[in-house]
Design a protein around this motif. Sequence first.
Motif, PDB file in Angstrom:
ATOM      1  N   LEU A 155       0.835  -1.206   0.000  1.00  0.00           N
ATOM      2  CA  LEU A 155       0.000   0.000   0.000  1.00  0.00           C
ATOM      3  C   LEU A 155       0.866   1.250   0.000  1.00  0.00           C
ATOM      4  CD1 LEU A 155      -2.770   1.296   0.089  1.00  0.00           C
ATOM      5  CD2 LEU A 155      -2.805   0.931   2.579  1.00  0.00           C
ATOM      6  N   LEU A 156       1.918   1.239   0.799  1.00  0.00           N
ATOM      7  CA  LEU A 156       2.804   2.394   0.887  1.00  0.00           C
ATOM      8  C   LEU A 156       3.433   2.719  -0.471  1.00  0.00           C
ATOM      9  CD1 LEU A 156       3.940   4.360   3.063  1.00  0.00           C
ATOM     10  CD2 LEU A 156       5.870   2.805   3.296  1.00  0.00           C
ATOM     11  N   SER A 157       3.761   1.684  -1.243  1.00  0.00           N
ATOM     12  CA  SER A 157       4.394   1.887  -2.543  1.00  0.00           C
ATOM     13  C   SER A 157       3.466   2.547  -3.551  1.00  0.00           C
ATOM     14  CB  SER A 157       4.870   0.536  -3.100  1.00  0.00           C
ATOM     15  OG  SER A 157       3.768  -0.288  -3.467  1.00  0.00           O
ATOM     16  N   LEU A 201       2.839  11.409  -2.148  1.00  0.00           N
ATOM     17  CA  LEU A 201       3.306  12.153  -0.980  1.00  0.00           C
ATOM     18  C   LEU A 201       2.129  12.738  -0.215  1.00  0.00           C
ATOM     19  CD1 LEU A 201       5.390  13.546   0.828  1.00  0.00           C
ATOM     20  CD2 LEU A 201       5.566  15.361  -0.915  1.00  0.00           C
ATOM     21  N   GLU A 202       1.173  13.302  -0.940  1.00  0.00           N
ATOM     22  CA  GLU A 202       0.015  13.916  -0.272  1.00  0.00           C
ATOM     23  C   GLU A 202      -0.799  12.881   0.497  1.00  0.00           C
ATOM     24  OE1 GLU A 202       1.535  16.564  -3.308  1.00  0.00           O
ATOM     25  OE2 GLU A 202       0.968  14.434  -3.371  1.00  0.00           O
ATOM     26  N   GLU A 203      -0.934  11.698  -0.037  1.00  0.00           N
ATOM     27  CA  GLU A 203      -1.669  10.639   0.664  1.00  0.00           C
ATOM     28  C   GLU A 203      -0.918  10.188   1.914  1.00  0.00           C
ATOM     29  OE1 GLU A 203      -4.157   8.499  -2.980  1.00  0.00           O
ATOM     30  OE2 GLU A 203      -2.005   8.090  -2.748  1.00  0.00           O
ATOM     31  N   LYS A 204       0.370  10.133   1.812  1.00  0.00           N
ATOM     32  CA  LYS A 204       1.165   9.759   2.988  1.00  0.00           C
ATOM     33  C   LYS A 204       1.041  10.806   4.092  1.00  0.00           C
ATOM     34  CE  LYS A 204       4.650   7.150   0.384  1.00  0.00           C
ATOM     35  NZ  LYS A 204       6.084   7.099  -0.032  1.00  0.00           N
ATOM     36  N   ASP A 215       8.493   5.982   7.326  1.00  0.00           N
ATOM     37  CA  ASP A 215       8.517   5.322   8.635  1.00  0.00           C
ATOM     38  C   ASP A 215       7.238   5.624   9.407  1.00  0.00           C
ATOM     39  OD1 ASP A 215       9.724   4.053  11.068  1.00  0.00           O
ATOM     40  OD2 ASP A 215       9.655   6.122  11.798  1.00  0.00           O
ATOM     41  N   ALA A 216       6.834   6.899   9.425  1.00  0.00           N
ATOM     42  CA  ALA A 216       5.626   7.290  10.154  1.00  0.00           C
ATOM     43  C   ALA A 216       4.386   6.626   9.567  1.00  0.00           C
ATOM     44  CB  ALA A 216       5.476   8.805  10.132  1.00  0.00           C
ATOM     45  N   VAL A 217       4.255   6.674   8.245  1.00  0.00           N
ATOM     46  CA  VAL A 217       3.056   6.140   7.602  1.00  0.00           C
ATOM     47  C   VAL A 217       3.020   4.622   7.734  1.00  0.00           C
ATOM     48  CG1 VAL A 217       1.779   5.976   5.428  1.00  0.00           C
ATOM     49  CG2 VAL A 217       2.946   8.107   6.039  1.00  0.00           C
ATOM     50  N   ARG A 218       4.168   3.984   7.655  1.00  0.00           N
ATOM     51  CA  ARG A 218       4.214   2.525   7.851  1.00  0.00           C
ATOM     52  C   ARG A 218       3.676   2.154   9.240  1.00  0.00           C
ATOM     53  NH1 ARG A 218       8.898   1.958   6.260  1.00  0.00           N
ATOM     54  NH2 ARG A 218       8.512   1.040   4.199  1.00  0.00           N
ATOM     55  N   ARG A 219       4.037   2.912  10.239  1.00  0.00           N
ATOM     56  CA  ARG A 219       3.543   2.652  11.594  1.00  0.00           C
ATOM     57  C   ARG A 219       2.034   2.839  11.676  1.00  0.00           C
ATOM     58  NH1 ARG A 219       7.659   3.289  15.789  1.00  0.00           N
ATOM     59  NH2 ARG A 219       9.719   3.378  14.795  1.00  0.00           N
ATOM     60  N   ILE A 220       1.529   3.901  11.029  1.00  0.00           N
ATOM     61  CA  ILE A 220       0.091   4.185  11.078  1.00  0.00           C
ATOM     62  C   ILE A 220      -0.707   3.127  10.330  1.00  0.00           C
ATOM     63  CG2 ILE A 220      -1.668   5.843  10.338  1.00  0.00           C
ATOM     64  CD1 ILE A 220       0.594   8.026  10.763  1.00  0.00           C
ATOM     65  N   LEU A 221      -0.247   2.763   9.153  1.00  0.00           N
ATOM     66  CA  LEU A 221      -0.952   1.739   8.382  1.00  0.00           C
ATOM     67  C   LEU A 221      -0.908   0.390   9.092  1.00  0.00           C
ATOM     68  CD1 LEU A 221       0.195   2.550   4.721  1.00  0.00           C
ATOM     69  CD2 LEU A 221      -1.976   3.155   5.825  1.00  0.00           C
ATOM     70  N   THR A 222       0.221   0.086   9.725  1.00  0.00           N
ATOM     71  CA  THR A 222       0.317  -1.164  10.483  1.00  0.00           C
ATOM     72  C   THR A 222      -0.727  -1.191  11.588  1.00  0.00           C
ATOM     73  OG1 THR A 222       2.681  -1.388   9.999  1.00  0.00           O
ATOM     74  CG2 THR A 222       1.821  -2.587  11.912  1.00  0.00           C
TER      75      THR A 222
END
Length: 779
Positions: free
Chosen positions: A36-38, A42-45, A372-379
């Motif tokens: 999903l992150l890939s 940038l705006e979505e992140k 890193d931040a978005v990965r934590r939130i999505l997790t």
Amino acid sequence: MKRFYVTVALVAAAIVFPSSIPVPHSDTTKVKVDDLLSKMTLEEKVGQMAQVTLDVITKGPNEYVSDEPVTLDPNLVRKALLEYKVGSILNTANNRARTPEKWHELISQLQEVAMKESRLKIPVIYGVDANHGTTYTAGATMFPQEIGLAATFNRAIVKRGSEICAYETRASSIPWNFSPVLDLGRDPRFPRMWETFGEDVYLASEMGKQVIDGYEGDDNNVKNTKKVAATVKHFFGYSVPNSGKDRTPVYISEMELRERHLPSFKAAIDAGAHSLMVNSGIINGVPVHANKYLLTTLLKEEIGFKGVVVTDWADIENLHNRDKVASSHKEAVKLAINAGVDMSMIPYNFRFCDYLVELVKEGAVPMSRIDDAVRRILTLKYELGLFDKPVTNYKDYTEFGSAAYEKVSYDAAAESITLLKNKNNILPVKKDVKVLVAGPNANSMRSLNGGWSYSWQGEKVEEFATKYNTILEALQKELGKDKVVFAQGVAYNEQGKYYEEKDVDIDAAVKAAAGVDYIVLALGENTYTEKPGDLHDLTLSLNQINLAKALAKTGKPTILVLNEGRPRLIRDIEQDMAAVVQLYLPGNFGGDALADILFGDVNPSGKLPYTYPMYANTLVTYDHKPSEEQVKMAGMYDYASDFAVQYPFGFGLSYTTFEYSNLRVSKTSINASEELTITVNVKNTGTVEGKEAVQLYISDKYASVTPDMKRLRGFEKINLKAGESRDVVFKITGRDIAFVATDLRWTVEAGEFEINIDKQKANFNVTETKAFNEVKTRL
């Protein structure tokens, strides 16, 4: 004789989703998150890192006020979720509780937009402060505030209350809880002391672990729709500002930070807590929200925290507006995100998103930090199961607000109430008496609950808690209305600041005392939290003191009931009281529990989770240094440094008596890694059944850093019938008695240690010095 062992250690259309979701493997979640992150722009992140309050997206005159009944504004919702791609909403409209049905309606509408109209179909994560029960849901079960739960010294009841809170929060369609508070309540001036588990490191750490297990489950499977993701707050050192006032600076050594203030957070992180909220204050001149060492080097790298780091309310803006470390709001965003913040509780605008996109494009914030931040939130969102079941339905939670849950709340209140004085065993009182009930807290559900109750400051409690009993109503129920006289004497100004009082009529209360046998005098504080709770004087208000003195002069035995969030000074009236009962902030069943204790239906078993001060300049904790207990020496002045306190930490009386005997250790010497077994016999030598919090204290006799006089290293709540005895067994190792040395490593040093359990003492030696951890960097 039994043996008891303890180890220290826009249309309200409901969305239909599967009712049960299998627990994913962590590597499966990682694959999903990375995929999903890939795909994200940038705006979505950046949008995922943004959190706004509900009032921003509702119909109303502005972003601070919503219409009633509250209704989402479709255009504002789409602006937030589709234009700015905001990933999280928090709080409640107009700062008031809502029904489970209303919560389901609102959150369903949000998820309908997020999951069906957004490009990547990422669900919103909704968060709320459910601090002593599900704060913002009408009909939810309210428990004692944390300070009262600490007074129970009962791990099981804290865990059970947290399980109920999680269930009822999910019944409200909310999966993310901004709780528990794991700051230490070491300064009674601090207006959030009552939100803590008290002054002791070990007690707060143990209770914090119970809350995490209760909220998230023993396996931290928050995809379970009866569990919520916990947020430990406020990381860290927040609760000991030099001024005693909220959100003001603290100056504290890193040794002290690591030894006193970090362990409770680390214990919760080790227990699996999914998120963490940042301290709103300033440590040694640097706002914590801008402190990369604390938020990244220490928290994420050294401790290894893998969850989401969220700001407190508007605290990135405060870096510019209040703390003056950022020359603009844009620079404030740069400082906070680079320091390690993952999500900004904005809460009223979208400038954060605009600034952060600009900063990344300019190279001032690296994309790696965003990822890193978005990965934590999505997790967190995947682990909560929000992609599969973004909304839970109140209809599936048939136990919400049940009598069984309310019984747990009552039991917690009953076990928290602490008997501090009982002159000539005046309590319990027989039921064939007539009593006068007086004081500003006597007929208030608001003061029983405290802040964070149906609203932020608790001012709306009376609207939601009418079915429960105030102290007055509980006593009337116990004795009959004809046996209870009410004359308040002093009342709070409900429209003004919490400490203002009006309707002072002490003479009327004195006259009402003429025909009664006893006086129950309920004094303390009105509701408050955070900055509105700052005060200039820790002494109980002059009006309340004058009321107490006047009633004492009547000659009628006066039972002082303290209903307060922090220990207000009572030195001038305590000696005139026949009994003193600390109620803390016991929740909706505090009045009933108090009545049952006063009249002997329940035997009190609470213990003070803080040191109750006697003087404004003797605000010392029990785990103080030897130099804070100097006494008069021959040929020298009396320093008046005799550790004068009103009541000590861990103190609390009972209607029965307990005898401790036969303290013994399994060996007199251990190395740093060996286990030592400590056993003591406890017997109920009285005539009634009672509960006792057995407390293990250990003193390091000599160390390279001045040791504390003593430290709590174990506790267990036991129940004994009259005449019954039991062995209580504690097990410790060298790590359990270690301290933070000058090199910042947890260390136990060779030497002599003393065990204290009640009046029983024993000694043992540690034969080697050992450090238990490595420290990567330091402040």
